[in-house]
Design an enzyme around this catalytic site. Structure first.
Site, mmCIF file in Angstrom:
data_model
loop_
_atom_site.group_PDB
_atom_site.id
_atom_site.type_symbol
_atom_site.label_atom_id
_atom_site.label_comp_id
_atom_site.label_asym_id
_atom_site.label_seq_id
_atom_site.Cartn_x
_atom_site.Cartn_y
_atom_site.Cartn_z
ATOM 1 N N ILE A 88 0.851 -1.189 0.000
ATOM 2 C CA ILE A 88 0.000 0.000 0.000
ATOM 3 C C ILE A 88 0.889 1.241 0.000
ATOM 4 O O ILE A 88 1.781 1.364 0.837
ATOM 5 C CB ILE A 88 -0.928 0.036 1.228
ATOM 6 C CG1 ILE A 88 -1.787 -1.234 1.305
ATOM 7 C CG2 ILE A 88 -1.813 1.283 1.189
ATOM 8 C CD1 ILE A 88 -2.814 -1.362 0.217
ATOM 9 N N SER A 90 1.854 4.821 0.950
ATOM 10 C CA SER A 90 1.488 5.447 2.223
ATOM 11 C C SER A 90 0.731 6.765 2.070
ATOM 12 O O SER A 90 -0.168 7.055 2.868
ATOM 13 C CB SER A 90 2.733 5.657 3.089
ATOM 14 O OG SER A 90 3.667 6.489 2.435
ATOM 15 N N LYS A 91 1.074 7.593 1.088
ATOM 16 C CA LYS A 91 0.329 8.851 0.942
ATOM 17 C C LYS A 91 -1.121 8.571 0.576
ATOM 18 O O LYS A 91 -2.044 9.216 1.088
ATOM 19 C CB LYS A 91 0.969 9.748 -0.112
ATOM 20 C CG LYS A 91 0.222 11.073 -0.271
ATOM 21 C CD LYS A 91 0.855 11.986 -1.304
ATOM 22 C CE LYS A 91 0.061 13.273 -1.450
ATOM 23 N NZ LYS A 91 0.653 14.192 -2.450
ATOM 24 N N CYS A 189 12.287 7.929 0.508
ATOM 25 C CA CYS A 189 11.122 7.539 -0.284
ATOM 26 C C CYS A 189 11.511 7.401 -1.751
ATOM 27 O O CYS A 189 12.241 8.237 -2.299
ATOM 28 C CB CYS A 189 10.014 8.571 -0.115
ATOM 29 S SG CYS A 189 8.600 8.314 -1.213
ATOM 30 N N ASP A 196 13.286 8.468 5.408
ATOM 31 C CA ASP A 196 12.573 7.476 6.212
ATOM 32 C C ASP A 196 13.535 6.992 7.295
ATOM 33 O O ASP A 196 14.600 6.454 6.981
ATOM 34 C CB ASP A 196 12.120 6.291 5.351
ATOM 35 C CG ASP A 196 11.103 6.688 4.300
ATOM 36 O OD1 ASP A 196 10.249 7.531 4.595
ATOM 37 O OD2 ASP A 196 11.163 6.145 3.177
ATOM 38 N N HIS A 228 9.889 1.437 2.361
ATOM 39 C CA HIS A 228 10.279 0.704 3.573
ATOM 40 C C HIS A 228 10.317 -0.809 3.329
ATOM 41 O O HIS A 228 11.283 -1.496 3.684
ATOM 42 C CB HIS A 228 9.280 0.956 4.709
ATOM 43 C CG HIS A 228 9.010 2.379 5.028
ATOM 44 N ND1 HIS A 228 8.380 3.251 4.163
ATOM 45 C CD2 HIS A 228 9.248 3.088 6.167
ATOM 46 C CE1 HIS A 228 8.256 4.435 4.743
ATOM 47 N NE2 HIS A 228 8.771 4.369 5.951
ATOM 48 N N ARG A 257 4.837 8.941 9.647
ATOM 49 C CA ARG A 257 4.656 10.119 8.803
ATOM 50 C C ARG A 257 3.187 10.155 8.397
ATOM 51 O O ARG A 257 2.632 9.138 7.980
ATOM 52 C CB ARG A 257 5.555 10.065 7.562
ATOM 53 C CG ARG A 257 5.419 11.310 6.682
ATOM 54 C CD ARG A 257 6.175 11.176 5.376
ATOM 55 N NE ARG A 257 7.604 11.050 5.616
ATOM 56 C CZ ARG A 257 8.429 10.425 4.792
ATOM 57 N NH1 ARG A 257 7.954 9.848 3.707
ATOM 58 N NH2 ARG A 257 9.719 10.370 5.054
ATOM 59 N N GLY A 258 2.578 11.339 8.526
ATOM 60 C CA GLY A 258 1.178 11.457 8.149
ATOM 61 C C GLY A 258 0.259 10.589 8.983
ATOM 62 O O GLY A 258 -0.775 10.127 8.507
#
EC number: 1.7.1.13
Length: 281
Positions: A88, A90-91, A189, A196, A228, A257-258
């Site tokens: 998935i 991440s953003k 990233c 990261d 990651h 993050r986020g």
């Protein structure tokens, strides 16, 4: 990395592009990235993986409205099996979770069902998910990986380009079973090159690995651009290739993050990952 350039799956991502926040539920915001993009370069195939494992996500910023319009909050625990076709992005995960903010749901169970359905469809494989009330976490302490930290070595480093050759010839004939830990893992990233930050645990049985060479190898990720999950699979692959341990587990926990943290693990033996928060999480 040049091996990813021009890939249509990456070009379609919202990552690195200007986006708008949706405040009403929208499953189409989720975007997957084929795991094959990284595995092809490592000569790994989905039907013959040398490991099992998962990608553990913690969702800290999840909120929706109940049927009366009262905001609800929860912390979510998600694990994608390493055999899913996609990871998935991440953003997109963050944007998707934000779309719950002004959406009414009848109860927590429906929220869980919705999340699980959408994440499973995006990942194209096995996903586990649980939502917890905030009270579930109030008594949980900050923990650390159990193992020997290899970070405090009197060595000089002036090259931060990724180089798996640091592991070449890094073993001795002494047989050991040990767990090594480093908090110096840092990569970037794949798309935005944002840093990261992570801690990594390497548990193995086999010929003793030189700790200086292992640390130099891990530090060489410092300017390396991958997701990651891809970094953890690369570490697993490289240690198996150059060190040939009988058993190996690689488990990394990254800072959030986020409102999301990602904690991938890969192993070729029996292993149950601890999911407690590390100091930087």
């Amino acid at each position: 990395m040049s091996l990813y350039q021009g890939d249509k799956a990456l070009e379609a991502l919202s990552l690195g592009k200007e986006t708008q926040y949706h405040t009403h539920y929208d499953a189409s915001l989720l975007q997957g990235v084929p795991r094959r993009l990284n595995r092809d370069s490592l000569s790994l195939t989905a039907d013959n993986l040398p490991f099992h494992g998962g990608d553990i996500w913690t969702m800290y910023e999840l909120s929706w409205l109940n049927s009366q319009g009262l905001p609800q909050v929860a912390i979510g625990h998600v694990e994608l099996d390493a055999t899913t076709e996609n990871l998935i992005e991440s953003k997109s995960f963050k944007l998707y979770l934000n779309s719950f903010n002004q959406t009414r749901f009848e109860n927590w169970h429906i929220v869980e069902e919705t999340l699980l359905k959408d994440l499973t469809a995006c990942a194209k494989g096995r996903v586990h998910l649980t939502l917890y009330p905030l009270s579930h976490f109030t008594s949980q302490p900050i923990v650390d990986f159990v193992g020997e930290c290899i970070d405090n070595q009197p060595i000089e480093i002036d090259n931060y380009q990724f180089d798996s050759q640091w592991l070449n010839g890094s073993t001795t004939d002494t047989l050991v079973e040990e767990t090594l830990v480093s908090h110096l893992l840092k990569s970037n990233c794949l798309i935005t090159h944002q840093p990261d930050w992570g801690s990594v645990m390497i548990q193995y049985k086999g010929k003793k690995i030189d700790r200086e060479k292992l640390l130099r190898y891990l530090v060489s990720f410092r300017q390396h651009n991958e997701f990651h999950e891809q970094c953890v699979e690369r570490i697993f692959h490289d240690i198996m290739t150059f060190c040939s341990p009988d058993t190996l587990t690689v488990y990394a926990r990254y800072t959030r993050r986020g409102g999301l943290d990602i904690n991938p693990w890969r192993s070729n033996c029996e292993f149950v990952p601890e999911t407690g928060r590390l100091a930087r999480q």
